[in-house]
Design a protein around this motif. Structure first.
Motif, PDB file in Angstrom:
ATOM      1  N   ALA A 109     171.344  50.809  53.707  1.00 53.91           N
ATOM      2  CA  ALA A 109     170.817  51.586  52.579  1.00 53.91           C
ATOM      3  C   ALA A 109     170.520  53.043  52.949  1.00 53.91           C
ATOM      4  CB  ALA A 109     169.578  50.904  51.996  1.00 53.91           C
ATOM      5  N   PRO A 110     169.879  53.321  54.104  1.00 54.78           N
ATOM      6  CA  PRO A 110     169.590  54.720  54.448  1.00 54.78           C
ATOM      7  C   PRO A 110     170.840  55.585  54.635  1.00 54.78           C
ATOM      8  CG  PRO A 110     168.239  53.237  55.772  1.00 54.78           C
ATOM      9  CD  PRO A 110     169.258  52.394  55.074  1.00 54.78           C
ATOM     10  N   LEU A 111     171.992  54.947  54.830  1.00 55.48           N
ATOM     11  CA  LEU A 111     173.219  55.720  55.012  1.00 55.48           C
ATOM     12  C   LEU A 111     173.686  56.370  53.720  1.00 55.48           C
ATOM     13  CD1 LEU A 111     175.407  53.344  57.232  1.00 55.48           C
ATOM     14  CD2 LEU A 111     173.931  55.223  57.971  1.00 55.48           C
ATOM     15  N   ALA A 112     173.296  55.806  52.571  1.00 56.46           N
ATOM     16  CA  ALA A 112     173.976  56.222  51.348  1.00 56.46           C
ATOM     17  C   ALA A 112     173.088  56.519  50.144  1.00 56.46           C
ATOM     18  CB  ALA A 112     174.995  55.149  50.951  1.00 56.46           C
ATOM     19  N   TYR A 113     171.927  55.894  50.024  1.00 63.81           N
ATOM     20  CA  TYR A 113     171.242  55.984  48.740  1.00 63.81           C
ATOM     21  C   TYR A 113     170.672  57.380  48.450  1.00 63.81           C
ATOM     22  CZ  TYR A 113     166.356  55.793  50.372  1.00 63.81           C
ATOM     23  OH  TYR A 113     165.137  56.079  50.936  1.00 63.81           O
ATOM     24  N   GLN A 114     170.482  58.207  49.502  1.00 65.13           N
ATOM     25  CA  GLN A 114     170.038  59.584  49.302  1.00 65.13           C
ATOM     26  C   GLN A 114     171.169  60.585  49.577  1.00 65.13           C
ATOM     27  OE1 GLN A 114     167.119  60.771  48.235  1.00 65.13           O
ATOM     28  NE2 GLN A 114     165.978  58.870  48.150  1.00 65.13           N
ATOM     29  N   CYS A 115     172.335  60.073  49.838  1.00 68.35           N
ATOM     30  CA  CYS A 115     173.430  60.894  50.357  1.00 68.35           C
ATOM     31  C   CYS A 115     173.777  62.072  49.448  1.00 68.35           C
ATOM     32  CB  CYS A 115     174.652  60.000  50.560  1.00 68.35           C
ATOM     33  SG  CYS A 115     176.094  60.832  51.231  1.00 68.35           S
ATOM     34  N   ILE A 116     173.898  61.841  48.158  1.00 67.81           N
ATOM     35  CA  ILE A 116     174.291  62.897  47.224  1.00 67.81           C
ATOM     36  C   ILE A 116     173.086  63.473  46.485  1.00 67.81           C
ATOM     37  CG2 ILE A 116     175.600  63.368  45.113  1.00 67.81           C
ATOM     38  CD1 ILE A 116     177.712  61.421  46.118  1.00 67.81           C
ATOM     39  N   VAL A 117     172.233  62.597  45.970  1.00 62.78           N
ATOM     40  CA  VAL A 117     171.100  63.095  45.194  1.00 62.78           C
ATOM     41  C   VAL A 117     170.162  63.930  46.054  1.00 62.78           C
ATOM     42  CG1 VAL A 117     169.593  61.082  45.550  1.00 62.78           C
ATOM     43  CG2 VAL A 117     169.392  62.442  43.458  1.00 62.78           C
ATOM     44  N   GLY A 118     170.049  63.589  47.340  1.00 63.91           N
ATOM     45  CA  GLY A 118     169.196  64.378  48.221  1.00 63.91           C
ATOM     46  C   GLY A 118     169.668  65.811  48.343  1.00 63.91           C
ATOM     47  N   GLU A 119     170.967  66.007  48.446  1.00 62.10           N
ATOM     48  CA  GLU A 119     171.509  67.363  48.542  1.00 62.10           C
ATOM     49  C   GLU A 119     171.443  68.083  47.197  1.00 62.10           C
ATOM     50  OE1 GLU A 119     175.303  67.543  50.408  1.00 62.10           O
ATOM     51  OE2 GLU A 119     174.439  67.159  52.387  1.00 62.10           O
ATOM     52  N   ARG A 120     171.549  67.339  46.113  1.00 67.74           N
ATOM     53  CA  ARG A 120     171.408  67.972  44.788  1.00 67.74           C
ATOM     54  C   ARG A 120     169.992  68.500  44.597  1.00 67.74           C
ATOM     55  NH1 ARG A 120     172.993  64.095  40.095  1.00 67.74           N
ATOM     56  NH2 ARG A 120     172.172  65.878  38.933  1.00 67.74           N
ATOM     57  N   VAL A 121     168.998  67.673  44.911  1.00 66.49           N
ATOM     58  CA  VAL A 121     167.603  68.057  44.699  1.00 66.49           C
ATOM     59  C   VAL A 121     167.206  69.220  45.607  1.00 66.49           C
ATOM     60  CG1 VAL A 121     165.214  67.263  44.919  1.00 66.49           C
ATOM     61  CG2 VAL A 121     166.928  65.774  43.874  1.00 66.49           C
ATOM     62  N   SER A 122     167.670  69.182  46.850  1.00 65.66           N
ATOM     63  CA  SER A 122     167.304  70.241  47.803  1.00 65.66           C
ATOM     64  C   SER A 122     168.092  71.527  47.591  1.00 65.66           C
ATOM     65  CB  SER A 122     167.526  69.747  49.233  1.00 65.66           C
ATOM     66  OG  SER A 122     168.920  69.567  49.493  1.00 65.66           O
ATOM     67  N   GLY A 123     169.203  71.447  46.879  1.00 68.72           N
ATOM     68  CA  GLY A 123     170.052  72.616  46.665  1.00 68.72           C
ATOM     69  C   GLY A 123     171.107  72.807  47.725  1.00 68.72           C
ATOM     70  N   ARG A 124     171.122  71.946  48.748  1.00 68.60           N
ATOM     71  CA  ARG A 124     172.108  72.101  49.827  1.00 68.60           C
ATOM     72  C   ARG A 124     173.533  71.852  49.347  1.00 68.60           C
ATOM     73  NH1 ARG A 124     168.282  69.029  52.654  1.00 68.60           N
ATOM     74  NH2 ARG A 124     169.666  67.214  52.584  1.00 68.60           N
TER      75      ARG A 124
END
Length: 282
Positions: free
Chosen positions: A65-80
């Protein structure tokens, strides 16, 4: 920049993370400890492969789960996300690169686990391990964990914030493993199907219930490893007892189970990418 470049950069960044290294180490440890613990109990390593499969069914989806569940949304929220997409990359290339990177990490974890388990089996069990059986175990485990990476990545593409992605990942695990697998005695798929049958006035047949159970990733994974025991008889308790006349049917079911896992590896990605393709990025 391209899919390969996105995947390469993401892989480099990921392997430097203690979380990712922990995922690989934890999966390898689960398989290795299973073989170490049972080396004095059984003569044949294929018996321990069965228990390793059961451990992966329950724990594997949590570990990846840690490999993927934040993979895209994490970068969207942070702006990266604006950096890779500010370069000549399409959203499709970005999405495919992330998928390729996370698939590679999951495959690395499965490969390390299988090699370590085989090495322990070769040095501690009375009978030598069968390379073919380990290959089937490795391939089936890879498909099973990749299906969950796909599910979590699809949810990450669908979610608009980290909390939603986390809740979605937890809900997916709960529904597909404890609930669908019947590991909870009172709230599970069987009780729901029985209730639905009473509501519509026509109880569902056992064949229908079994067909629905077979659609789950964990059931497909277990079924895809059944061929491991097609030629060993009933030498050990708990192992599937497969009469010789049923061997061909087992292999047909294996093909069906592989297709089921491929479906779980495809549909969530299609749904997630469809939303991500038109989503606001920040």
């Amino acid at each position: 920049m391209s899919t390969y470049t996105v995947a390469r950069d993401d892989f480099k960044n990921s392997v430097a993370s203690s979380v990712v290294l922990g995922v690989v180490a934890a999966l390898a440890a689960i398989v290795a400890l299973t073989f170490v613990a049972e080396s004095g109990q059984y003569d044949d390593p294929y018996r321990t492969l069965f228990d390793a499969t059961q451990a992966v069914i329950l724990l594997g989806p949590i570990l990846v789960a840690p490999l993927a569940y934040q993979c895209i949304v994490g970068e969207r929220v942070s702006g990266r996300i604006t950096f890779p997409l500010g370069l000549p990359n399409s959203r499709g290339e970005y999405f495919a690169g992330k998928l390729l990177s996370r698939f590679t990490i999951a495959l690395l974890a499965v490969g390390c686990s299988a090699v370590l388990g085989f090495a322990i089996a070769a040095t501690t069990f009375t009978n030598a391990p069968d390379l073919r059986r380990f290959a089937v175990f490795t391939g089936a485990t890879a498909l099973y964990l990749l299906s969950f990476v796909s599910i979590y990545l699809g949810l990450s593409a669908l979610a608009n914030d980290r909390t939603a992605a986390m809740v979605g990942a937890f809900a997916a695990y709960f529904l597909l493993i404890p609930f669908w697998g019947g590991f909870m005695p009172f709230v599970n798929l069987d009780t729901v199907l029985t209730g639905v049958g009473h509501l519509i006035g026509t109880p569902l047949s056992d064949a229908t219930k079994e067909a629905i159970r077979n659609l789950s990733p964990w059931k497909a994974y277990g079924g895809s490893t059944a061929s491991l025991y097609a030629d060993v008889g009933g030498g050990y308790q708990r192992l599937p007892s497969i009469p010789p006349e049923k061997t061909d049917e087992v292999y047909r079911q294996t093909a069906r189970n592989v297709l089921t896992l491929l479906g779980w590896s495809t549909v969530p990605l299609v749904v997630g990418y469809t939303k991500f393709r038109v989503a606001e990025l920040c």
